[in-house]
Design an enzyme around this catalytic site. Sequence first.
Site, PDB file in Angstrom:
ATOM      1  N   PRO A 275     -71.695  49.247   0.041  1.00  0.00           N
ATOM      2  CA  PRO A 275     -70.806  48.277   0.681  1.00  0.00           C
ATOM      3  C   PRO A 275     -70.228  47.287  -0.316  1.00  0.00           C
ATOM      4  CG  PRO A 275     -73.090  47.665   1.050  1.00  0.00           C
ATOM      5  CD  PRO A 275     -73.121  48.912   0.224  1.00  0.00           C
ATOM      6  N   ARG A 277     -66.752  45.118   0.593  1.00  0.00           N
ATOM      7  CA  ARG A 277     -66.082  44.105   1.403  1.00  0.00           C
ATOM      8  C   ARG A 277     -67.024  43.392   2.370  1.00  0.00           C
ATOM      9  NH1 ARG A 277     -60.625  44.836   2.896  1.00  0.00           N
ATOM     10  NH2 ARG A 277     -60.979  47.047   2.466  1.00  0.00           N
ATOM     11  N   ARG A 313     -53.216  41.294  -1.256  1.00  0.00           N
ATOM     12  CA  ARG A 313     -53.456  42.128  -0.063  1.00  0.00           C
ATOM     13  C   ARG A 313     -52.329  42.046   0.975  1.00  0.00           C
ATOM     14  NH1 ARG A 313     -57.069  41.971   3.115  1.00  0.00           N
ATOM     15  NH2 ARG A 313     -57.536  44.190   3.154  1.00  0.00           N
ATOM     16  N   TYR A 317     -50.737  45.714   1.324  1.00  0.00           N
ATOM     17  CA  TYR A 317     -51.177  46.502   2.492  1.00  0.00           C
ATOM     18  C   TYR A 317     -50.682  45.913   3.802  1.00  0.00           C
ATOM     19  CZ  TYR A 317     -54.884  47.373  -0.987  1.00  0.00           C
ATOM     20  OH  TYR A 317     -55.591  47.647  -2.130  1.00  0.00           O
ATOM     21  N   CYS A 343     -40.671  35.126  -7.481  1.00  0.00           N
ATOM     22  CA  CYS A 343     -39.336  35.580  -7.087  1.00  0.00           C
ATOM     23  C   CYS A 343     -39.375  37.002  -6.531  1.00  0.00           C
ATOM     24  CB  CYS A 343     -38.410  35.527  -8.291  1.00  0.00           C
ATOM     25  SG  CYS A 343     -38.630  34.016  -9.201  1.00  0.00           S
ATOM     26  N   GLU A 344     -40.002  37.171  -5.404  1.00  0.00           N
ATOM     27  CA  GLU A 344     -40.080  38.465  -4.730  1.00  0.00           C
ATOM     28  C   GLU A 344     -40.216  38.179  -3.245  1.00  0.00           C
ATOM     29  OE1 GLU A 344     -41.406  41.824  -5.985  1.00  0.00           O
ATOM     30  OE2 GLU A 344     -41.781  41.266  -8.058  1.00  0.00           O
TER      31      GLU A 344
HETATM   32  N1  LLP Z   1     -67.586  53.267  -2.756  1.00  0.00           N
HETATM   33  C1  LLP Z   1     -66.455  53.819  -3.229  1.00  0.00           C
HETATM   34  C2  LLP Z   1     -66.546  55.110  -3.910  1.00  0.00           C
HETATM   35  C3  LLP Z   1     -65.232  53.168  -3.084  1.00  0.00           C
HETATM   36  O1  LLP Z   1     -64.121  53.724  -3.553  1.00  0.00           O
HETATM   37  C4  LLP Z   1     -65.181  51.915  -2.425  1.00  0.00           C
HETATM   38  C5  LLP Z   1     -63.915  51.196  -2.238  1.00  0.00           C
HETATM   39  C6  LLP Z   1     -66.389  51.359  -1.960  1.00  0.00           C
HETATM   40  C7  LLP Z   1     -67.567  52.059  -2.128  1.00  0.00           C
HETATM   41  C8  LLP Z   1     -66.462  50.026  -1.274  1.00  0.00           C
HETATM   42  O2  LLP Z   1     -65.726  49.995  -0.110  1.00  0.00           O
HETATM   43  P1  LLP Z   1     -65.821  48.726   0.859  1.00  0.00           P
HETATM   44  O3  LLP Z   1     -67.224  48.643   1.414  1.00  0.00           O
HETATM   45  O4  LLP Z   1     -65.491  47.531   0.059  1.00  0.00           O
HETATM   46  O5  LLP Z   1     -64.803  48.990   1.895  1.00  0.00           O
HETATM   47  N2  LLP Z   1     -58.261  46.998  -2.184  1.00  0.00           N
HETATM   48  C9  LLP Z   1     -58.439  47.473  -0.833  1.00  0.00           C
HETATM   49  C10 LLP Z   1     -59.737  48.207  -0.651  1.00  0.00           C
HETATM   50  C11 LLP Z   1     -59.932  49.354  -1.618  1.00  0.00           C
HETATM   51  C12 LLP Z   1     -61.277  50.038  -1.492  1.00  0.00           C
HETATM   52  C13 LLP Z   1     -61.500  51.000  -2.600  1.00  0.00           C
HETATM   53  N3  LLP Z   1     -62.781  51.648  -2.598  1.00  0.00           N
HETATM   54  C14 LLP Z   1     -58.296  46.289   0.119  1.00  0.00           C
HETATM   55  O6  LLP Z   1     -58.018  45.184  -0.329  1.00  0.00           O
HETATM   56  O7  LLP Z   1     -58.400  46.435   1.322  1.00  0.00           O
END
Ligand code: LLP
Length: 415
Positions: A275, A277, A313, A317, A343-344
């Site tokens: 985990p 996020r 973000r 997204y 400037c975007e």
């Molecule tokens: N394991 C792997 C192999 C991953 O690629 C990722 C995230 C995680 C774990 C952790 O995922 P989480 O628990 O954080 O969801 N920048 C994007 C999110 C990109 C996630 C990439 N991989 C955003 O701001 O929403």
Amino acid sequence: MTPFYRDNGSLMSDQVSLSELAEKFGTPLYVYNRSAIEFAWQEFSKALAGHPHLICYAVKANSNLAVLDALARLGSGFDIVSEGELQRVLAAGGQPEKIVFSGVGKTTREMEAGLAAGIRCFNVESPSELERLATVAAAHGTKANISLRINPDVDAQTHPYISTGLKENKFGINMAEAMLTYRRAAELDSIEVHGIDCHIGSQLTKLEPYADAVRLLVEMVDKLASEGIQLSHIDVGGGQGIQYSEEESSLNVDAWASCIRDAIGDRKLEILVEPGRYIVGPAGVLLTRIEYLKSNEDRHFAVVDAAMNDLIRPALYSAWQAIESVETLPRESKVYDVVGPICESADFLGKQRTLAIAENDLLCVRSSGAYASVMSSNYNTRPRVAEVMVDGDSVHLVCAREETESLFARESLLP
Ligand code: LLP
């Protein structure tokens, strides 16, 4: 756990006022709350108690050394995707034997660094990567522990950019090819087959995609066992979603853990989870000050001192993050687009937000602990912002504001 709350109309974190932090450290400013990070980590540890497990925090979500330090002190493992992240984890006191290395493009140098550090496992994402890792390990007279990252082709039901477990995505190995790759791995002297893994996407708020993926992985574990290839762990990836808006709710970690444990049954498989996020997202906010208010025939704008380079973000997204005033003050309420100075047109933190504000007021962008400071850039030659960690009644500066001169210190004039 409520890391940020109102007391007499003012936003606080533990015993500390966010306005005072902005005064002291300037804005924009990232503020993290240590106990919220620890509490979220412990939710996983409690939910998986009684079953052998390892929580490997996904470093990419927030790689600040203080965050890694707090988690390492709890005994956390780490999921890394680069040599840089490996170095950070080691610098923060993380144990190499609790590190898993993910990513589709590990370089030879990164493999060497992982082997030299003695990491627990490489999550291998292609047959070519397996061959390369075997060669690198053999050349160094050592063995590499591996799991194969399976692409189970399940729909994570999240934003397409953060969905990773469909066959159109670059990640992992499909089920049929994985069987062949496991057989090949079992033949290689410099490879130790340990596990199986998947990561189907990020910001998942439903259990079904996890249940579907783990069921498929477990079927493969059984099939491999019938061929004499015994796996000892199953890594179910990260992706646990948090609550960004009132319409959503975060994933329930207890329900998630039950769903994984049910799918595994009485098989002797250690559970690994990655985990990111969920652990740091809600534990952080971005503070920004309003420079100007302006209006045209169509809209009201609040021009703030944070921009898309500090928090990308929303631009990248169309992500929605709550924005609120740090102090509750008597002001007329209007609907604003909260925009930065870049400037975007994509430079916004939030659109169509009802706010009661005036120039020089402080705003707080919630849920900014994950994929926020780590994704910041120096676009428009803007120094990256400072980060502080609140811990009870103490505050620690955990990343100093960047100096403008350092932004061009690596550059040179022509001879
Ligand atoms: N394991 C792997 C192999 C991953 O690629 C990722 C995230 C995680 C774990 C952790 O995922 P989480 O628990 O954080 O969801 N920048 C994007 C999110 C990109 C996630 C990439 N991989 C955003 O701001 O929403």
